[in-house]
Design an enzyme around this catalytic site. Sequence first.
Site, mmCIF file in Angstrom:
data_model
loop_
_atom_site.group_PDB
_atom_site.id
_atom_site.type_symbol
_atom_site.label_atom_id
_atom_site.label_comp_id
_atom_site.label_asym_id
_atom_site.label_seq_id
_atom_site.Cartn_x
_atom_site.Cartn_y
_atom_site.Cartn_z
ATOM 1 C CB ALA A 124 -0.900 0.000 1.230
ATOM 2 C CD1 TRP A 125 1.680 2.290 -3.618
ATOM 3 C CD2 TRP A 125 3.877 2.613 -3.605
ATOM 4 N NE1 TRP A 125 2.158 1.833 -4.821
ATOM 5 C CE2 TRP A 125 3.506 2.011 -4.847
ATOM 6 C CE3 TRP A 125 5.206 2.909 -3.392
ATOM 7 C CZ2 TRP A 125 4.434 1.705 -5.838
ATOM 8 C CZ3 TRP A 125 6.129 2.601 -4.392
ATOM 9 C CH2 TRP A 125 5.751 2.009 -5.591
ATOM 10 C CG ASN A 126 -1.539 6.789 0.395
ATOM 11 O OD1 ASN A 126 -2.395 6.095 -0.135
ATOM 12 N ND2 ASN A 126 -1.331 6.789 1.706
ATOM 13 C CG HIS A 144 6.558 27.103 3.950
ATOM 14 N ND1 HIS A 144 7.585 27.402 4.817
ATOM 15 C CD2 HIS A 144 7.106 27.157 2.705
ATOM 16 C CE1 HIS A 144 8.684 27.646 4.141
ATOM 17 N NE2 HIS A 144 8.422 27.497 2.844
ATOM 18 C CG ASP A 196 9.293 28.956 7.971
ATOM 19 O OD1 ASP A 196 8.642 28.143 7.305
ATOM 20 O OD2 ASP A 196 8.762 29.870 8.639
ATOM 21 C CG HIS A 243 9.784 30.862 3.886
ATOM 22 N ND1 HIS A 243 8.818 30.720 2.905
ATOM 23 C CD2 HIS A 243 9.115 31.257 5.004
ATOM 24 C CE1 HIS A 243 7.634 31.005 3.416
ATOM 25 N NE2 HIS A 243 7.786 31.350 4.672
#
Length: 263
Positions: A64-66, A73, A79, A83
Amino acid sequence: MKTNEVLGQLAELLLSGGVEVVDLAAELGPETPLIKLPPELAVDTPKIEIHEISAYDKNGPWWAWNWLKLGEHSGTHFDAPKHWITGRDYPDGWTDTIAPKNFVAPVNVIDCSREAAENHDFLLTADHVKLWEARYGAIRPGEWVVMRTDWYKRNGSEANFLNANETGPHTPGPTAEAIEYIISTGAIGWGSETIGTDAGQAGGMTPPFPAHSLMHKANRYGLASLCNLDRLPAKGAILIAAPLKIKNGTGSPTRVLALVPKA
């Protein structure tokens, strides 16, 4: 004591529970609060999306993976100097060019939770920081300074977290003088529990958004949307804040952790 002995003792304390690992990051997902900027000023970060690739099915029978869509941010995040316009000229100002040793450092926790509860626009001043140092000890070069407000407890609702009305967002943060003083101590960065490192009304300060403007001008770092600072001592914890090594990254969602001596 030799360095390997110190590391060995730390390993034993981690295994035995003598040192606790505290999670300082919020859950990252479609409901994560994101900053809202005036449309005439800027384009907002898009809402976080999580898309399934496979879940033990025909698209991937054993795994399973997405795949994700998210801004640098978003949620609890780091930060980098690049940035902000004031930090744009630092060659080591991207997330992939910062020295890794800078991601692990002692942390100073300034508790402003009572003041923030009484006044959502509470501002931390340089005098507040100096009084804190008189009680707990000096902020040393290379250390983090973070502002505890317990604001993270509002994180379940974007409206409550941003706390905005017709005059803009109302959240606690630092004054320019406080940030200037913290920079003068040699601190490596500044962190907060709110949506960004500045106060909600910081756009009207001089300079605008001083935590961003001054910290990144000094090639220092920021942490926003921190959680659980109420579980840290004023001094004595170690902060681990390693952003993803994004090429030319200006920041990164980050699983911020703290090593805390167990009482």
